[in-house]
Design an enzyme around this catalytic site. Structure first.
Site, PDB file in Angstrom:
ATOM      1  CG  ASP A  48      -3.919   8.026   1.109  1.00 37.20           C
ATOM      2  OD1 ASP A  48      -5.058   7.790   1.563  1.00 37.20           O
ATOM      3  OD2 ASP A  48      -3.229   8.989   1.501  1.00 37.20           O
ATOM      4  CB  SER A  92      -4.010  10.542   5.370  1.00 42.37           C
ATOM      5  OG  SER A  92      -4.810   9.873   4.428  1.00 42.37           O
ATOM      6  CB  THR A 145       0.862   9.513   3.547  1.00 39.60           C
ATOM      7  OG1 THR A 145      -0.552   9.283   3.656  1.00 39.60           O
ATOM      8  CG2 THR A 145       1.587   8.175   3.655  1.00 39.60           C
TER       9      THR A 145
END
Length: 381
Positions: A48, A92, A145
């Site tokens: 990430d 995200s 995510t």
């Protein structure tokens, strides 16, 4: 006679050359077939916020500019565009939706199109085809995510509903933090506003449910929910490192006869980059790379596993300008940026991830390899 011997000798040499050429061509063909074949398993690792500069800094930290990370050993490489449906700079949630289902959506939205239609993710389609599935993260398991692979909500902060969606998705392995969203409101530390006890529900459906590092190390069986913190993991002792979380998930999922899909997220690369904390950013990238190494170790032995490493977006606008004969770090932002992210692939089907691709292509190309259907479902949420 002399001519005959010369001719015979030349003929043998030509024959040997042709034989070697055929062998080389067959090896090249075999390699091409292996690269484009359908894998039994897919392990998708997402760093990430990890950009090219993050990887470069981690590489240098291990031994200088000539050092190589585990992800550097993967033979297929490329770049990924990451824009969302409503912004050049994704968050995200939109990025995870794109990577998981091959559909662009608006920032903040999880598993839905901008007009509210549900998407079908590669995890859900893999599960429906009989494969085992898993999600691993150092964030809360309800974070944007992992949520993007199995939840369908209008806002990424709807952790209570995301937790319900994750349990209802019948995912074999869930490992991370975020226990607070699974506990009924009367339990200390709960973030729910209702009486739902999702962990008790999971136990009744056959999951082994654990909440400590000690229990995690002893965990076995075919279905596991390991929520090792109320919120995000600290990524420090006594928590198991991401590489151990990854290896545990693989050991459970690899028992499936039809294969598995596993997503692994190294979340704190993003957290460190938002804070412009270079030392932490490098450490988190190296910890993520150890998880990549664990996945590749399994894939090397298994020979039927596709490993993909990428990022959902770049965070921090990190640059590494010269500082005399060395380098220094320079941050351009405290948020996400629009620059492309790296992608690496190894194993059967890896050739489909070379060059410049879009984040939606990741799910689409996995779906093509597995001949499964993903994308927009026509009913509204």
């Amino acid at each position: 006679m002399e001519c005959g011997r010369i001719y015979s000798s030349n003929q043998k040499e030509v024959s040997q050359i042709m034989r070697r050429t055929v062998i080389v061509l067959l090896l090249v063909l075999a390699l091409a077939v292996s690269l484009s074949a359908a894998p039994k398993n897919v392990i998708l690792l997402i760093g990430d916020g990890m950009g090219v500069a993050h990887v470069t800094a981690a590489r240098i930290a291990t031994g200088g500019p000539g050092a190589r990370l585990a992800m550097d050993q993967m033979p297929v490489t490329g770049f990924v565009t990451t824009y969302s449906a409503d912004s050049y700079v994704t968050d995200s949630a939109a990025a995870a939706t794109a990577i998981a289902s091959g559909v662009k959506t608006a920032n903040y939205v999880v598993g839905l199109t901008p007009d509210g239609r549900r998407t079908r993710t590669v995890l859900e389609a893999a599960r429906d085809s009989g494969k085992k599935t898993g999600l691993v993260t150092t964030d809360a398991i309800t974070g944007a995510t992992p949520a993007g692979f199995a939840a369908h909500v209008t806002g990424r902060d709807q952790s209570a509903q995301i937790a319900v969606d994750l349990i209802n998705a019948n995912i074999d392995v869930l490992i991370g933090g975020g226990r607070s969203a699974f506990l009924p409101k009367e339990v200390p530390g709960s973030s729910r506003t209702d009486d739902k006890d999702l962990l008790a529900e999971a136990k009744s459906k056959g999951w082994q449910v654990i909440s400590s590092a000690e229990e995690f190390n002893l965990a076995s069986g075919s279905k596991l929910i390991a929520l090792l913190a109320l919120g995000a993991l600290t990524t420090k002792d006594p928590e198991p490192p991401l590489s151990a979380l990854t290896s545990k998930a693989i050991s459970i999922l690899s028992s499936g006869k039809k294969g598995f899909f596993l997503m692994v997220e190294g979340a704190q690369i993003d957290t460190s980059s938002h804070a412009n904390n270079f030392e932490s950013c490098v450490r988190q990238t190296l910890e993520f790379d150890k998880a990549v190494a664990a996945a590749l170790e399994f894939a090397h032995k298994d020979r039927n596993t596709l490993v993909i490493v990428t990022a959902d977006h770049e965070t921090g606008g990190l640059a590494l300008p010269a500082d005399g004969s060395k380098i220094k770090n320079a941050w351009g932002s405290g948020g996400h940026t629009a620059v492309v992210t790296p992608i690496y692939a190894y194993g059967p089907g890896s050739d489909k991830f070379a060059g410049l691709i879009d984040n939606t292509d990741i799910a689409r190309r996995i779906a093509e390899l597995w001949k499964i259907k993903i994308g927009v479902i026509e009913d509204k949420n």
